[in-house]
Design a protein around this motif. Structure first.
Motif, PDB file in Angstrom:
ATOM      1  N   SER A 143      -7.320  13.024  29.118  1.00 62.27           N
ATOM      2  CA  SER A 143      -7.446  11.568  29.106  1.00 62.27           C
ATOM      3  C   SER A 143      -7.351  11.049  27.680  1.00 62.27           C
ATOM      4  N   THR A 144      -7.201   9.750  27.534  1.00 63.40           N
ATOM      5  CA  THR A 144      -7.130   9.143  26.198  1.00 63.40           C
ATOM      6  C   THR A 144      -8.357   9.499  25.369  1.00 63.40           C
ATOM      7  N   THR A 145      -9.517   9.439  26.010  1.00 62.60           N
ATOM      8  CA  THR A 145     -10.771   9.754  25.312  1.00 62.60           C
ATOM      9  C   THR A 145     -10.810  11.224  24.901  1.00 62.60           C
ATOM     10  N   ASP A 146     -10.434  12.109  25.835  1.00 63.08           N
ATOM     11  CA  ASP A 146     -10.440  13.547  25.522  1.00 63.08           C
ATOM     12  C   ASP A 146      -9.456  13.876  24.409  1.00 63.08           C
ATOM     13  N   ASN A 147      -8.296  13.254  24.453  1.00 68.26           N
ATOM     14  CA  ASN A 147      -7.288  13.507  23.418  1.00 68.26           C
ATOM     15  C   ASN A 147      -7.761  13.025  22.049  1.00 68.26           C
ATOM     16  N   LEU A 148      -8.431  11.875  22.033  1.00 72.01           N
ATOM     17  CA  LEU A 148      -8.965  11.348  20.771  1.00 72.01           C
ATOM     18  C   LEU A 148     -10.026  12.281  20.203  1.00 72.01           C
ATOM     19  N   LYS A 149     -10.904  12.775  21.066  1.00 73.74           N
ATOM     20  CA  LYS A 149     -11.939  13.711  20.612  1.00 73.74           C
ATOM     21  C   LYS A 149     -11.311  14.972  20.031  1.00 73.74           C
ATOM     22  N   TYR A 150     -10.264  15.446  20.694  1.00 73.25           N
ATOM     23  CA  TYR A 150      -9.589  16.657  20.229  1.00 73.25           C
ATOM     24  C   TYR A 150      -8.941  16.440  18.874  1.00 73.25           C
ATOM     25  N   LYS A 151      -8.278  15.306  18.707  1.00 74.57           N
ATOM     26  CA  LYS A 151      -7.626  15.017  17.432  1.00 74.57           C
ATOM     27  C   LYS A 151      -8.638  14.885  16.302  1.00 74.57           C
ATOM     28  N   ILE A 152      -9.762  14.257  16.588  1.00 72.44           N
ATOM     29  CA  ILE A 152     -10.809  14.119  15.570  1.00 72.44           C
ATOM     30  C   ILE A 152     -11.358  15.488  15.186  1.00 72.44           C
ATOM     31  N   ALA A 153     -11.577  16.338  16.201  1.00 71.35           N
ATOM     32  CA  ALA A 153     -12.087  17.686  15.932  1.00 71.35           C
ATOM     33  C   ALA A 153     -11.099  18.473  15.074  1.00 71.35           C
ATOM     34  N   LEU A 154      -9.787  18.329  15.355  1.00 67.68           N
ATOM     35  CA  LEU A 154      -8.780  19.012  14.551  1.00 67.68           C
ATOM     36  C   LEU A 154      -8.741  18.483  13.122  1.00 67.68           C
ATOM     37  N   LEU A 155      -8.772  17.183  12.981  1.00 66.02           N
ATOM     38  CA  LEU A 155      -8.666  16.575  11.657  1.00 66.02           C
ATOM     39  C   LEU A 155      -9.792  17.021  10.735  1.00 66.02           C
ATOM     40  N   PHE A 156     -10.999  17.048  11.260  1.00 64.45           N
ATOM     41  CA  PHE A 156     -12.149  17.276  10.391  1.00 64.45           C
ATOM     42  C   PHE A 156     -12.640  18.728  10.402  1.00 64.45           C
ATOM     43  N   SER A 157     -11.911  19.607  11.082  1.00 64.74           N
ATOM     44  CA  SER A 157     -12.278  21.019  11.033  1.00 64.74           C
ATOM     45  C   SER A 157     -11.871  21.616   9.688  1.00 64.74           C
ATOM     46  N   LYS A 158     -12.508  22.702   9.331  1.00 59.84           N
ATOM     47  CA  LYS A 158     -12.179  23.363   8.067  1.00 59.84           C
ATOM     48  C   LYS A 158     -10.792  23.986   8.170  1.00 59.84           C
ATOM     49  N   PRO A 159      -9.871  23.661   7.268  1.00 63.96           N
ATOM     50  CA  PRO A 159      -8.533  24.269   7.315  1.00 63.96           C
ATOM     51  C   PRO A 159      -8.623  25.776   7.143  1.00 63.96           C
ATOM     52  N   SER A 160      -7.799  26.494   7.878  1.00 62.57           N
ATOM     53  CA  SER A 160      -7.791  27.946   7.743  1.00 62.57           C
ATOM     54  C   SER A 160      -7.233  28.337   6.384  1.00 62.57           C
ATOM     55  N   ASN A 161      -7.492  29.574   5.991  1.00 64.11           N
ATOM     56  CA  ASN A 161      -6.964  30.064   4.714  1.00 64.11           C
ATOM     57  C   ASN A 161      -5.444  30.003   4.685  1.00 64.11           C
ATOM     58  N   ASP A 162      -4.815  30.329   5.829  1.00 60.67           N
ATOM     59  CA  ASP A 162      -3.352  30.277   5.897  1.00 60.67           C
ATOM     60  C   ASP A 162      -2.845  28.838   5.750  1.00 60.67           C
ATOM     61  N   THR A 163      -3.580  27.881   6.325  1.00 60.48           N
ATOM     62  CA  THR A 163      -3.181  26.475   6.199  1.00 60.48           C
ATOM     63  C   THR A 163      -3.248  26.034   4.737  1.00 60.48           C
ATOM     64  N   ILE A 164      -4.297  26.442   4.044  1.00 63.01           N
ATOM     65  CA  ILE A 164      -4.434  26.093   2.627  1.00 63.01           C
ATOM     66  C   ILE A 164      -3.290  26.703   1.824  1.00 63.01           C
ATOM     67  N   ARG A 165      -2.996  27.964   2.079  1.00 58.63           N
ATOM     68  CA  ARG A 165      -1.903  28.631   1.363  1.00 58.63           C
ATOM     69  C   ARG A 165      -0.557  28.006   1.720  1.00 58.63           C
ATOM     70  N   TYR A 166      -0.407  27.622   2.991  1.00 58.31           N
ATOM     71  CA  TYR A 166       0.815  26.943   3.450  1.00 58.31           C
ATOM     72  C   TYR A 166       0.993  25.618   2.720  1.00 58.31           C
TER      73      TYR A 166
END
Length: 357
Positions: A143-166
């Motif tokens: 749902s719109t609400t579930d998708n928004l929660k997921y995007k927020i969780a992704l945005l503010f999660s700690k980037p992985s080491n590979d993401t930082i190196r990328y």
């Protein structure tokens, strides 16, 4: 430093850290949630459950009338080898619980398929959907609400080491190089044709083929999985959608590690819902390592054969017992043959097939 100053500094640092996380996760999105460019190679697996559905509901809406549902074992099933405007909606660790959710979402958004293919396997009744979806990379479109929660969780999660190196351009040793083409098929760094360079006389005896792709039988959820498939069938009938079920090929090492009674019980129940093509038998393809990347995923040439069988195309290279059409009328004989073939295989000696160049 008084408590107000400390609290102020703490809040500023928190906002800065979260802001940095959000910037990195948004700009260097490996999940395919914010960065919708499916054409480029990525250094990690993207969340196909989310990214593919998001594409179908927006950029791809109205372009497809046929959909392939399945796990990663269906990813190399070429859309061009099936009739219609086909989209491969398969993804890693996919189970019928996922397919039911996605089918409902398509219909809720006025996307009415002409036909759907559903690839089944021995993991469908072993994997718990709630455990699969606890992985942030396996969360489905909702749902719109579930998708928004997921995007927020992704945005503010700690980037992985590979993401930082990328992000810093320092990632040179990728665990995988991965791409989802716009039609939903999978691209990778090496094509199947590159495997012609492999010394198959050695490769077919690689120890990788001795280890089964194993999921414990303790999570037997045959009844729940069958209920989900029945609901998919009901929805298809109500909406005049043609349903084609098939069991994907299972490598012999994995097949022998399964509880055959559970697997056969599952097939028995499925046969009462709809007829299906069974590629998950002991046959020339499943017992020869040449046709496999490892003990879970068949090479793309095998999925080409699957497509030919599903489409009813003549192909003299397809073994006779590869893709048996099973219904409630012949399921008893079919399962008896599965038991017989297993006993006979365990008694026999087998020499691996290697094509003559």
């Amino acid at each position: 430093m008084n408590s107000k100053q400390f609290l102020g500094i703490f809040l500023v640092l928190t906002v800065c850290i979260l802001g940095c996380n959000a910037f990195i996760n948004y700009k260097y999105d490996t999940y395919g949630v914010f960065d919708k460019d499916f054409s480029k190679f990525r250094p990690a697996y993207l969340n196909e459950r989310f990214a593919k559905m998001d594409f179908l509901l927006h950029e791809g809406k109205g372009k497809f009338d046929t959909f392939i549902f399945g796990s990663s074992r269906c990813k190399t099933l070429k859309t061009t080898m099936l009739s219609g405007n086909v989209y491969n909606l398969s993804y890693s660790a996919g189970v019928p619980n996922d397919y039911l959710r996605d089918l409902k979402i398509l219909l809720d958004n006025n996307i009415r398929p002409r036909k759907i293919y559903v690839g089944l396997d021995d993991f469908d009744y072993k994997r718990l959907p709630e455990e699969i979806h606890s992985n942030i990379n396996f969360i489905g479109y909702g749902s719109t609400t579930d998708n928004l929660k997921y995007k927020i969780a992704l945005l503010f999660s700690k980037p992985s080491n590979d993401t930082i190196r990328y992000a810093r351009g320092k990632l040179t040793d990728y665990q995988c190089i991965y791409r989802v083409n716009i039609d939903g098929s999978i691209g990778s760094e090496k094509s199947d044709s590159d495997k012609n360079k492999i010394d198959w006389n050695k490769k077919v005896y690689d120890k990788i083929y001795e280890s089964p792709t194993f999921v414990p039988e303790k999570n037997n959820r045959i009844k729940k999985t069958v209920a989900e498939l029945k609901e998919i069938k009901r929805i298809c009938d109500d909406n005049n959608i043609e349903l084609c079920l098939f069991f994907t090929p299972t490598h012999i090492t994995t097949y022998l590690s399964d509880d055959l009674n559970n697997f056969n019980n599952f097939k028995q129940e499925v046969s009462q819902i709809s007829s299906f093509y069974d590629f998950s038998t002991i046959n020339f393809i499943t017992i020869n390592n040449y046709f496999w990347g490892e003990t879970s995923h068949a090479r793309s040439l095998v999925l080409d054969m699957v497509a030919d069988v599903l489409e009813g195309r003549q192909n003299d290279n397809i073994p006779k017992e590869f893709g048996v059409l099973v219904s409630e009328d012949n399921i008893k004989e079919h399962l008896e043959k599965m038991k017989h073939d297993r006993v006979q295989y365990l008694k026999s000696e087998h020499r691996q097939y290697v094509p003559v160049n």
